[in-house]
Scaffold this active site. Structure first.
Site, PDB file in Angstrom:
ATOM      1  CG  ASP A  24      45.740  39.041  41.672  1.00  0.00           C
ATOM      2  OD1 ASP A  24      46.792  38.574  42.157  1.00  0.00           O
ATOM      3  OD2 ASP A  24      45.656  40.213  41.270  1.00  0.00           O
ATOM      4  CD  GLU A  72      45.479  44.421  43.488  1.00  0.00           C
ATOM      5  OE1 GLU A  72      45.376  45.657  43.648  1.00  0.00           O
ATOM      6  OE2 GLU A  72      44.995  43.817  42.516  1.00  0.00           O
ATOM      7  CE  LYS A 129      49.182  40.461  41.418  1.00  0.00           C
ATOM      8  NZ  LYS A 129      48.189  41.540  41.302  1.00  0.00           N
ATOM      9  CE  LYS A 132      45.189  48.802  38.403  1.00  0.00           C
ATOM     10  NZ  LYS A 132      45.779  49.752  39.377  1.00  0.00           N
ATOM     11  CB  VAL A 157      40.517  37.267  37.870  1.00  0.00           C
ATOM     12  CG1 VAL A 157      39.784  36.013  37.415  1.00  0.00           C
ATOM     13  CG2 VAL A 157      40.860  37.143  39.346  1.00  0.00           C
ATOM     14  CB  THR A 158      39.982  41.014  35.798  1.00  0.00           C
ATOM     15  OG1 THR A 158      40.608  42.309  35.869  1.00  0.00           O
ATOM     16  CG2 THR A 158      39.090  40.793  36.999  1.00  0.00           C
ATOM     17  CB  CYS A 162      45.971  41.805  38.070  1.00  0.00           C
ATOM     18  SG  CYS A 162      45.569  42.980  39.391  1.00  0.00           S
ATOM     19  CD  GLN A 202      51.061  47.044  16.880  1.00  0.00           C
ATOM     20  OE1 GLN A 202      51.973  47.744  16.469  1.00  0.00           O
ATOM     21  NE2 GLN A 202      50.421  47.267  18.031  1.00  0.00           N
TER      22      GLN A 202
END
Length: 222
Positions: A24, A72, A129, A132, A157-158, A162, A202
């Site tokens: 994007d 987007e 698209k 997001k 971005v951002t 997204c 994790q």
């Protein structure tokens, strides 16, 4: 096998199974008068990643590796715009309204096009698209699997919207993803920082992060 000294541990990738994803990098999100500006965001916070992405694009092109560009945007008849999305954030100018760069977030309008520094070249895939997630209602998954691409270097971005949405959804579908830290930005620096930490927490539950210099140096040495 090539590897990047990434977080939380080295990111190994097969050179024939790797692509760069540029999410994007559109005028509507990066320039005055676009959708982000209508939401009251500080678009200056986006600027630092533009030359970084350009540097990465040059390195991938030199190495002969695929680059995928997303934008987007929505159909001109707005049949793919949920009402909840059009009303989000109470912007001054909503999706589909006329703005300084044409209709906001509408495919084919000047604002939905890419910033000049990060524009695709002939032969590179461009994915329009409606949300997001780059995998939602697009041919992204089919493109990757058909070409046996398994490892993604992600930029754009951002960071907190997204970019991380695409990275999480790609991870769920079995792709190994590394987010280039200086090749992504947010209108809210604190959101970027927290997102980067969350992705690698994790033991890299979503994926990896690294610096662009590491990527360029690795590709240059191949």
């Amino acid at each position: 096998m090539p590897y990047i000294d990434a977080k939380p541990f080295p990111f190994e990738f097969g050179i024939d199974h790797t692509a760069l994803v540029c999410i994007d990098m559109q005028r509507d999100f990066c320039e005055p008068g676009g959708f982000a500006d209508s939401l009251g965001n500080n678009i200056e916070n986006i600027a630092p990643c533009i030359p970084v992405i350009a540097k990465l694009q040059a390195a991938f092109r030199k190495a002969g590796l695929p680059i995928i560009h997303t934008k987007e945007c929505h159909k001109p008849d707005m049949s793919d715009v949920p009402l909840a999305k059009r009303n989000r954030g109470n912007p001054k100018t909503r999706i589909g309204d006329q703005g300084p760069m044409g209709r906001i977030l509408i495919d084919g309008e000047p604002g939905s096009d890419f910033v000049a520094e990060n524009a695709p070249i002939e032969g590179e895939l461009v994915i329009a698209k409606p949300g997001k997630d780059t995998l939602y209602r697009t041919n992204f998954y089919e493109y990757l699997t058909t070409r046996l691409i398994t490892h993604l270097f992600i930029t754009g971005v951002t960071t907190d919207v997204c970019v991380q949405t695409t990275m999480r959804c790609a991870n769920d579908r079995g792709f190994d993803c590394v987010l280039v830290e200086d090749g992504t930005e947010s209108y809210f620096p604190e959101f970027k920082e927290v997102t980067l930490r969350a992705l690698v927490a994790q033991g890299g539950i979503v994926g990896w992060t690294c610096k662009s210099e590491q990527v360029v140096d690795c590709l240059s040495a191949l």
